[in-house]
Enzyme design. Structure first.
Site, mmCIF file in Angstrom:
data_model
loop_
_atom_site.group_PDB
_atom_site.id
_atom_site.type_symbol
_atom_site.label_atom_id
_atom_site.label_comp_id
_atom_site.label_asym_id
_atom_site.label_seq_id
_atom_site.Cartn_x
_atom_site.Cartn_y
_atom_site.Cartn_z
ATOM 1 N N THR A 16 -41.552 30.285 -32.931
ATOM 2 C CA THR A 16 -42.994 30.525 -32.963
ATOM 3 C C THR A 16 -43.365 31.770 -33.749
ATOM 4 O O THR A 16 -44.381 31.796 -34.448
ATOM 5 C CB THR A 16 -43.530 30.646 -31.516
ATOM 6 O OG1 THR A 16 -43.211 29.443 -30.809
ATOM 7 C CG2 THR A 16 -45.040 30.841 -31.494
ATOM 8 N N ASP A 60 -36.377 24.845 -34.748
ATOM 9 C CA ASP A 60 -36.841 25.112 -33.398
ATOM 10 C C ASP A 60 -35.612 25.519 -32.593
ATOM 11 O O ASP A 60 -34.546 24.914 -32.740
ATOM 12 C CB ASP A 60 -37.469 23.848 -32.806
ATOM 13 C CG ASP A 60 -38.120 24.091 -31.457
ATOM 14 O OD1 ASP A 60 -37.374 24.368 -30.488
ATOM 15 O OD2 ASP A 60 -39.348 24.007 -31.357
ATOM 16 N N SER A 61 -35.739 26.514 -31.743
ATOM 17 C CA SER A 61 -34.546 27.006 -31.044
ATOM 18 C C SER A 61 -33.949 25.974 -30.092
ATOM 19 O O SER A 61 -32.797 26.103 -29.676
ATOM 20 C CB SER A 61 -34.857 28.300 -30.284
ATOM 21 O OG SER A 61 -35.590 28.059 -29.112
ATOM 22 N N CYS A 281 -28.931 31.644 -8.363
ATOM 23 C CA CYS A 281 -30.009 32.625 -8.201
ATOM 24 C C CYS A 281 -30.200 33.425 -9.481
ATOM 25 O O CYS A 281 -29.247 33.734 -10.187
ATOM 26 C CB CYS A 281 -29.688 33.579 -7.053
ATOM 27 S SG CYS A 281 -29.501 32.756 -5.457
#
Length: 343
Positions: A16, A60-61, A281
């Site tokens: 972007t 695009d990544s 987590c």
């Protein structure tokens, strides 16, 4: 032009940050980085020379692949002697993976490599791209007594510089897209740019930069969930050619104690599969043996991922496999912090 002036290389991979809006059509199009100073005249105020290179076909990544990591590493290697610092412009979705990978690939790195991007295009009225880009360049150009202040791979986003291999993208909409929950920031940008030197990677006597391009992608990630059945686990463990698996466990590294699960894991490790215990987590880490539900994994000699992120763990597996670390040493080497990726 002063030959001693700090030289920064911008490497645009896509994403972007490198887009501008075509106001006639409303669509986004790639930005011409050769005209960078025209679009961001503020860069002229920085006391450094900025050069830019771009992927021939910016991506695009989400399409990022280990071969692209090798391309980034190759560009840094080719310009390493002529430039003082590097800023890699990258889509945010897989930035933590790429930046973690580059940390392993660039052995004996003694110059800053700063990854950054943005949530809005560079030409947007409310963009975060300009601040991220300007400050990343400023950080990459920082010197003290003629030596770079940052000598590791960092990730800069929304006023904070993190050690790249400690980051995770945690938000798809907010400007604060990344966090480093297990390690404090390396620097913060406010009215002044504050570097927390105590958090920087301790500097050893640097050898010559060595670039490791071989990344072995015969790896997988399996996230545990209530209801995981034998067939799913078996299909993953029996994947042809699989060399290593990240097991994303609960809490502090806990897993079900079902006999079928433990026996399948035991069989896989005996066949030479490297299994790494990483917590699901976002913060905290694995403490093998703290609970009965992780004691069994400890007995199976499952690799302890400690407080490493999944992004840093999967790229570390690719790096160690690509470096052909022996099966005998693999567990010990993985459990050792190589680039500050684990405590």
């Amino acid at each position: 032009m002063d030959q001693k002036q700090t030289k920064i290389l911008l490497i645009y991979t896509g994403g972007t940050i490198g887009m501008v809006k075509d106001y006639k059509s409303g669509s986004l199009k790639a930005f011409n980085f050769k005209k960078l100073l025209q679009h961001i005249p503020e860069l002229n105020q920085l006391d450094c020379t900025i050069e830019a290179v771009s992927f021939h076909d910016p991506i695009d990544s989400s399409n990022m692949h280990p071969s692209h990591w090798a391309e980034i590493a190759g560009l840094i290697e080719a310009h390493y002697e002529s430039h003082d610092g590097f800023v890699v412009l990258h889509g945010s979705d897989t930035m933590s993976y790429s930046a973690s990978a580059l940390g392993y690939m660039l052995e004996n790195l003694a110059k800053p490599v700063i990854f950054t991007g943005s949530q809005l295009p560079i030409g947007d009225l409310r963009t975060d791209a300009k601040e991220n880009l300007i400050t990343s360049i400023q950080i990459a150009a920082l010197k003290e007594k003629g030596r770079p202040v940052i000598r590791e791979v960092g990730l800069y986003f929304e006023y904070k510089l993190y050690r790249a291999n400690r980051t995770t993208k945690i938000n798809a909409e907010h400007f604060e897209a990344f966090q480093s929950l297990n390690y404090p920031p390396l620097a913060e940008s406010g009215v002044h740019l504050k570097v927390y030197k105590e958090n920087l990677l301790p500097q050893k006597r640097a050898g010559k930069l060595t670039v490791h391009r071989a990344m072995d992608d015969r790896v997988a990630i399996l996230k545990l969930f209530p209801g995981l059945n034998q067939n799913v686990l078996q299909s993953v463990l029996s994947t042809p050619g699989l060399k290593a698996l990240i097991l994303e466990t609960y809490g502090a590294g806990n897993a079900p104690t079902d006999e079928w699960l433990l026996s399948q894991l035991k069989r896989a490790t005996r066949k030479g599969l490297h299994i790494v215990n990483v917590t699901q987590c976002s913060g905290g880490g694995v403490i093998m043996g703290q609970y009965e539900t992780s004691e069994q994994l400890k007995k199976l000699q499952i690799i302890n991922g400690k407080d490493i992120t999944t992004e840093a763990a999967i790229t570390k597996l690719m790096y160690l496999l690509g470096s052909q670390v022996s099966d005998k040493l693999f567990k010990t080497v993985f459990e050792t912090s190589l680039r500050g990726e684990m405590s």
